[in-house]
Design an enzyme around this catalytic site. Structure first.
Site, PDB file in Angstrom:
ATOM      1  N   HIS A  59       9.744  13.553  -0.848  1.00  0.00           N
ATOM      2  CA  HIS A  59      10.932  13.299  -1.671  1.00  0.00           C
ATOM      3  C   HIS A  59      10.716  13.878  -3.054  1.00  0.00           C
ATOM      4  O   HIS A  59       9.593  14.202  -3.450  1.00  0.00           O
ATOM      5  CB  HIS A  59      11.246  11.798  -1.750  1.00  0.00           C
ATOM      6  CG  HIS A  59      10.193  10.988  -2.459  1.00  0.00           C
ATOM      7  ND1 HIS A  59      10.018  11.004  -3.822  1.00  0.00           N
ATOM      8  CD2 HIS A  59       9.234  10.156  -1.974  1.00  0.00           C
ATOM      9  CE1 HIS A  59       9.016  10.199  -4.161  1.00  0.00           C
ATOM     10  NE2 HIS A  59       8.517   9.683  -3.046  1.00  0.00           N
ATOM     11  N   ASP A  67       1.591  -1.568  13.029  1.00  0.00           N
ATOM     12  CA  ASP A  67       0.145  -1.788  13.008  1.00  0.00           C
ATOM     13  C   ASP A  67      -0.190  -3.061  12.217  1.00  0.00           C
ATOM     14  O   ASP A  67       0.091  -3.153  11.012  1.00  0.00           O
ATOM     15  CB  ASP A  67      -0.542  -0.571  12.373  1.00  0.00           C
ATOM     16  CG  ASP A  67      -2.027  -0.525  12.652  1.00  0.00           C
ATOM     17  OD1 ASP A  67      -2.748  -1.422  12.174  1.00  0.00           O
ATOM     18  OD2 ASP A  67      -2.476   0.406  13.354  1.00  0.00           O
ATOM     19  N   SER A 113       4.393   7.693   0.327  1.00  0.00           N
ATOM     20  CA  SER A 113       5.326   8.790   0.594  1.00  0.00           C
ATOM     21  C   SER A 113       4.562  10.083   0.859  1.00  0.00           C
ATOM     22  O   SER A 113       3.674  10.460   0.095  1.00  0.00           O
ATOM     23  CB  SER A 113       6.255   9.003  -0.608  1.00  0.00           C
ATOM     24  OG  SER A 113       6.997   7.845  -0.857  1.00  0.00           O
TER      25      SER A 113
END
Length: 412
Positions: A220, A347, A362
């Protein structure tokens, strides 16, 4: 019987008009009715009907173009163009990286009120300078960093002459004159603007091309913390970073990786682009994650399936680990777009450590069925276990890697 025939024709019409497949890989075409098809360009690919009679596998053999023609009762009813792309692989990342961006010019991040005999004023505000503007030129001289600005302010204070500013605002050029004012407190001339010439943060490496050393990270855009606008990059660097602790995420409160730049501050690559799909540039050395350092094939957006996948990321020091996730949904995008996938952390170890997706995660590569399919980008504020992902093909495009180029050259 004729109605059944029309229904089956409609089913065929719903099939895609085009598909892409890499050499040495295959892509499946699924139908709700039995399929019958013939092909051309036998050297480029082969087609094989599955035992269910409703699924057709197209196997790429050699870069090129061709078509698959579907027939119904011996009549051709649908033609799908097939592009066979040259085999392409990337090395997945997962490493925690420190990011330093140098802006194009100096960024205006706020207005500062100066004490004058006529009251508090901001010369910058009076001159029409807006938060988010980038000062690129003063009095005909290019401005690259904050220290470049001070001599012009001092000289203007002595002469009484205005500063001729050239600003970049929303991709347009704006010119204005700014008259510095003397601050009654310290008798210094000021322009009444808060400015910044660089920004720093952390993120995660997504991939790099072992041949060109081009990489992609974050998934991003990096925006300025004050202006909330994307930072226009002059240049930048990435270094290794070490995760020191985790602020666990919860509903309404996204968590965060706390990290520091590694002690040696060794630059491992440059930054040439800051886009909605991440940051991009070239590495000056090979890097490894210690989990999966072999080059992996990539999956185009139409190949991504709902179901189990894995991400690579760091939650302790600089150790890259593999964690289980689920692709909840994926949009087979035809044009570059962000938020192509929704993923959910499954998980238990990662959920216990972070609560889900946290800031700094990210760019963590998403791997499904042995292929790199994309990167983690955003967390859902009201559900930190879930968030968005971006498809890898759009990050490759932003990195300047055209996976279609060789195929186009061969066809032409």
């Amino acid at each position: 019987m004729s109605l059944g025939f029309v229904k089956e024709v409609k089913e065929y019409v719903k099939l895609p008009n085009n598909m892409s497949v890499f050499e040495s890989q295959h892509v499946s075409v699924q139908s709700s009715i039995p399929v019958n098809a013939t092909q051309d360009a036998e050297e480029a690919f082969t087609v094989q009907k599955n035992s269910d009679g409703k699924t057709l596998d197209v196997h790429g053999k050699k870069a090129g173009e061709g078509a698959v023609v579907f027939d119904l009762a011996g009549f051709p009813v649908k033609k799908i163009g097939v592009n066979v792309l040259p085999d392409f692989k990337v090395i997945p990342g997962g490493q925690s990286i420190g990011v330093k961006l140098n802006t194009l010019g100096v960024l205006v991040v706020g207005h500062h009120q100066i004490n004058t005999p006529e009251g508090k004023k901001s010369p910058g505000e009076i001159a029409g300078v807006q938060v988010g503007d980038i000062i690129t030129n003063i009095n005909g001289t290019k401005i690259e960093q904050m220290s470049d600005v001070t001599p012009f302010i001092q000289n203007a204070g002595k002469t009484g002459e205005p500063l001729d500013l050239v600003l970049t605002r929303e991709e347009t050029e704006v010119k204005t004159k700014l008259y510095p004012l003397k601050d009654e407190n310290d008798r210094s001339f000021r322009i009444g603007l808060y400015i910044r010439d660089s920004a720093a943060g952390i993120g995660t490496m997504t991939f790099y091309d072992p041949k060109s050393k081009k990489y992609g990270a974050l998934g991003h855009v990096i925006s300025d913390m004050d202006t909330k606008k994307p930072i226009v990059v002059e240049d930048g660097q990435i270094v290794r970073s070490t995760v020191t602790s985790i602020e666990k995420g919860s509903n309404g409160n996204p968590g965060e990786k706390l990290a520091r730049f590694s002690g040696d501050r060794e630059v491992i690559g440059n930054i040439t682009r800051n886009s909605p799909f991440g940051i991009f540039g070239e590495l000056n050395q090979d890097i490894s994650n210690g989990v999966n350092d072999e080059a992996l094939p990539i999956a185009l957006s139409n190949e991504v399936k709902e179901g189990p996948a894995k991400i690579l990321t760091v939650v302790n020091n600089d150790k890259v680990e593999e964690f289980e996730v689920e692709v909840v949904s994926s949009v087979p995008q035809k044009f570059p777009a962000t938020k192509g996938m929704v993923i959910k952390i499954t998980d238990e170890k990662l959920l216990d450590k972070t609560g889900g997706i946290v800031q700094g995660m990210s760019g963590s590569p998403i791997i499904q069925n042995g292929k790199v399919i994309g990167a983690v980008t955003h967390v859902f504020v009201n559900d930190p276990t879930s968030g968005y992902g971006v498809h890898i093909e759009w990050m490759l495009n932003e990195a300047g890697i055209d996976i279609y180029s060789k195929q186009k050259q061969k066809v032409s």
